[in-house]
Write an enzyme that holds these catalytic residues in place. Structure first.
Site, mmCIF file in Angstrom:
data_model
loop_
_atom_site.group_PDB
_atom_site.id
_atom_site.type_symbol
_atom_site.label_atom_id
_atom_site.label_comp_id
_atom_site.label_asym_id
_atom_site.label_seq_id
_atom_site.Cartn_x
_atom_site.Cartn_y
_atom_site.Cartn_z
ATOM 1 C CG LEU A 1 25.873 84.763 -3.206
ATOM 2 C CD1 LEU A 1 27.381 84.832 -2.978
ATOM 3 C CD2 LEU A 1 25.441 85.830 -4.203
ATOM 4 N N GLY A 2 22.774 81.108 -4.187
ATOM 5 C CA GLY A 2 22.517 79.723 -4.569
ATOM 6 C C GLY A 2 21.811 79.614 -5.910
ATOM 7 C CG ASP B 1 25.482 81.995 10.048
ATOM 8 O OD1 ASP B 1 24.446 81.361 9.745
ATOM 9 O OD2 ASP B 1 26.434 81.496 10.682
ATOM 10 C CE1 TYR C 1 16.558 70.546 1.518
ATOM 11 C CE2 TYR C 1 15.465 68.805 0.288
ATOM 12 C CZ TYR C 1 15.782 70.148 0.456
ATOM 13 O OH TYR C 1 15.314 71.061 -0.454
ATOM 14 C CE LYS D 1 13.856 72.723 2.501
ATOM 15 N NZ LYS D 1 13.912 74.190 2.533
HETATM 16 P P1 NAD Z 1 21.622 76.284 -2.890
HETATM 17 O O1 NAD Z 1 22.316 75.228 -2.112
HETATM 18 O O2 NAD Z 1 21.960 76.457 -4.307
HETATM 19 O O3 NAD Z 1 21.804 77.689 -2.158
HETATM 20 C C1 NAD Z 1 21.674 77.823 -0.770
HETATM 21 C C2 NAD Z 1 22.475 79.030 -0.345
HETATM 22 O O4 NAD Z 1 22.362 79.119 1.078
HETATM 23 C C3 NAD Z 1 23.975 78.916 -0.669
HETATM 24 O O5 NAD Z 1 24.377 80.029 -1.441
HETATM 25 C C4 NAD Z 1 24.658 78.879 0.689
HETATM 26 O O6 NAD Z 1 25.887 79.581 0.723
HETATM 27 C C5 NAD Z 1 23.613 79.559 1.578
HETATM 28 N N1 NAD Z 1 23.737 79.178 2.992
HETATM 29 C C6 NAD Z 1 23.997 77.968 3.523
HETATM 30 N N2 NAD Z 1 24.058 78.051 4.864
HETATM 31 C C7 NAD Z 1 23.812 79.344 5.191
HETATM 32 C C8 NAD Z 1 23.738 80.048 6.413
HETATM 33 N N3 NAD Z 1 23.950 79.458 7.602
HETATM 34 N N4 NAD Z 1 23.448 81.372 6.369
HETATM 35 C C9 NAD Z 1 23.248 81.999 5.180
HETATM 36 N N5 NAD Z 1 23.318 81.382 3.983
HETATM 37 C C10 NAD Z 1 23.603 80.065 4.001
HETATM 38 O O7 NAD Z 1 20.035 76.030 -2.695
HETATM 39 P P2 NAD Z 1 18.861 76.426 -3.680
HETATM 40 O O8 NAD Z 1 18.734 75.339 -4.668
HETATM 41 O O9 NAD Z 1 19.001 77.821 -4.136
HETATM 42 O O10 NAD Z 1 17.622 76.258 -2.691
HETATM 43 C C11 NAD Z 1 17.000 77.350 -2.040
HETATM 44 C C12 NAD Z 1 15.819 76.800 -1.257
HETATM 45 O O11 NAD Z 1 14.940 76.089 -2.123
HETATM 46 C C13 NAD Z 1 16.205 75.805 -0.157
HETATM 47 O O12 NAD Z 1 15.331 75.961 0.931
HETATM 48 C C14 NAD Z 1 15.959 74.462 -0.809
HETATM 49 O O13 NAD Z 1 15.684 73.475 0.157
HETATM 50 C C15 NAD Z 1 14.754 74.763 -1.659
HETATM 51 N N6 NAD Z 1 14.591 73.816 -2.770
HETATM 52 C C16 NAD Z 1 15.483 73.797 -3.794
HETATM 53 C C17 NAD Z 1 15.300 72.881 -4.846
HETATM 54 C C18 NAD Z 1 16.245 72.805 -6.009
HETATM 55 O O14 NAD Z 1 16.114 71.886 -6.833
HETATM 56 N N7 NAD Z 1 17.178 73.717 -6.150
HETATM 57 C C19 NAD Z 1 14.219 71.993 -4.812
HETATM 58 C C20 NAD Z 1 13.363 72.021 -3.712
HETATM 59 C C21 NAD Z 1 13.547 72.963 -2.713
HETATM 60 N N1 SER Z 2 16.444 69.409 -5.535
HETATM 61 C C1 SER Z 2 16.381 69.185 -4.117
HETATM 62 C C2 SER Z 2 17.304 68.102 -3.696
HETATM 63 O O1 SER Z 2 17.522 67.227 -4.491
HETATM 64 C C3 SER Z 2 14.971 68.817 -3.726
HETATM 65 O O2 SER Z 2 14.624 69.558 -2.641
HETATM 66 O O3 SER Z 2 17.754 68.130 -2.594
#
Ligand code: NAD
Ligand code: SER
Length: 316
Positions: free
Chosen positions: A15-16, A58, A146, A150
């Site tokens: 849902l993220g 979870d 964080y 990673k």
């Molecule tokens: P987000 O924070 O939007 O979504 C993360 C989801 O994980 C949330 O819906 C949350 O409810 C869920 N979550 C948290 N703890 C949990 C648990 N214990 N069990 C199950 N679900 C849990 O993150 P995102 O932006 O969708 O990122 C997804 C991945 O991509 C992550 O690994 C993040 O580090 C990586 N990432 C994202 C970005 C970005 O800009 N969005 C950039 C680099 C890397």
């Molecule tokens: N968009 C992410 C953050 O700012 C990069 O992993 O945390």
């Protein structure tokens, strides 16, 4: 990648910001019945829940994940559940527990049940000693919890791939810009928030300096990169497979605000840096993605003008 008739794809953290769009893309590709979306939380009316199979799970509960893997004959996991950089610095213990503990469970289940895994990394793996144009094999000395999770995640992924032959792949996503779901507590969130504020109130207090330049990417490019990497023949991938550098575009916060102001003339952006400036300053400005280009033909499509137009069109 083709899904075998008896094998499903499970997505954690569905849902993220990324999951909201990746689940939809996977359902369109493989059919709704083949995708099981999971998250820790439930959101009323969320498109991921409304459009197919969904379960609360979870990632710290290995047994719960295993039950879903067996029940749905899962063959591949896209492991998106994580705590992002800004939230992670507010609660580093939670960040370490979820990001490392969750990945450890997913990797062990992948070994035990012969699963393929996609596990995202991030530009946060880099630290202040990385050159501004980050090479694939840069020093990885992040200053945020964080970023540390990673780096450790990439090391764990390499271990499972080399020692246990698990097919695991990852991308060092830049800051992702999208309109379907809000970002989840990262440092690059300003590059999404600015659009909402420009449309709703014509002003934004940006939490980084105007000259802050970071690697960014429009979500459509990020979803395509994810699917293309998972489609690539395994023999074409080098040890970068645990976390490929991928570039989209790089711009300063001021360049982004000017590009928006060209389309919303009364828009005013103020710059009031907070603690997140420090995290942004520790990351590179742009990314050398030559490994991804060479090994699986990566090429981004969106430039700054196209990205701004898409965001304003879809949010208006
Ligand atoms: P987000 O924070 O939007 O979504 C993360 C989801 O994980 C949330 O819906 C949350 O409810 C869920 N979550 C948290 N703890 C949990 C648990 N214990 N069990 C199950 N679900 C849990 O993150 P995102 O932006 O969708 O990122 C997804 C991945 O991509 C992550 O690994 C993040 O580090 C990586 N990432 C994202 C970005 C970005 O800009 N969005 C950039 C680099 C890397
Ligand atoms: N968009 C992410 C953050 O700012 C990069 O992993 O945390």
């Amino acid at each position: 990648m083709t899904v075998q008739a008896d094998s499903c794809i499970l997505v954690t953290g569905a849902l993220g910001q990324i999951g909201t769009e990746l689940v939809n893309a996977l359902r369109q590709r493989h059919g709704s019945d083949s995708i099981i979306a999971t998250d820790l939380r439930e959101i009323d009316g969320h498109s991921v829940i409304a459009s197919g199979k969904f379960a609360i799970a979870d990632v710290l509960d290995k047994k719960e994940l295993e039950n879903l893997i067996i029940k749905h004959s899962v063959g591949t996991i896209y492991h998106l559940a994580a705590i992002l950089s800004a939230t992670g610095e507010k609660n580093p213990e939670l960040c370490e527990r979820v990001n490392l503990g969750g990945l450890a469970n997913v990797l062990e289940l992948a070994r035990e049940h012969n699963l393929r895994v996609f596990s995202p990394s991030s530009i946060a793996v880099f630290g202040p000693d990385c050159p501004p144009f980050a090479p694939q094999d840069a020093p990885l000395n992040p200053t945020t919890m964080y970023g540390m999770t990673k780096v450790a995640g990439e090391v764990m992924a390499k271990y499972y791939s080399e020692i246990h032959s698990v097919d695991i792949r990852g991308l060092r996503y830049p800051g992702l810009i999208s309109w379907k779901a809000p970002p989840g507590g990262g440092t690059t969130d300003y590059a999404v928030e600015i659009f909402h504020h420009a449309i709703n109130s014509s002003s934004y207090n940006c939490f980084v300096r105007p000259d802050t330049k970071l690697p960014m990417m429009y979500m459509d490019d990020a979803i395509r990169a994810t699917l293309e990497l998972m489609d690539a023949p395994i023999d074409s991938l080098s040890s970068a497979r645990a976390g490929y550098n991928i570039a989209g575009l790089s711009f300063t916060a001021e360049e982004l605000s000017e590009e928006i102001a060209m389309r919303i003339p009364n828009f005013i952006c103020n710059f009031e840096p907070d603690i997140r400036q420090k995290y942004a300053d520790s990351w590179p400005e742009s990314i050398d993605d030559s490994f991804a280009q060479k090994e699986w033909n990566w090429s981004p499509k969106y430039n700054l003008q196209q990205l701004v137009e898409e965001m304003l069109k879809n949010l208006s």
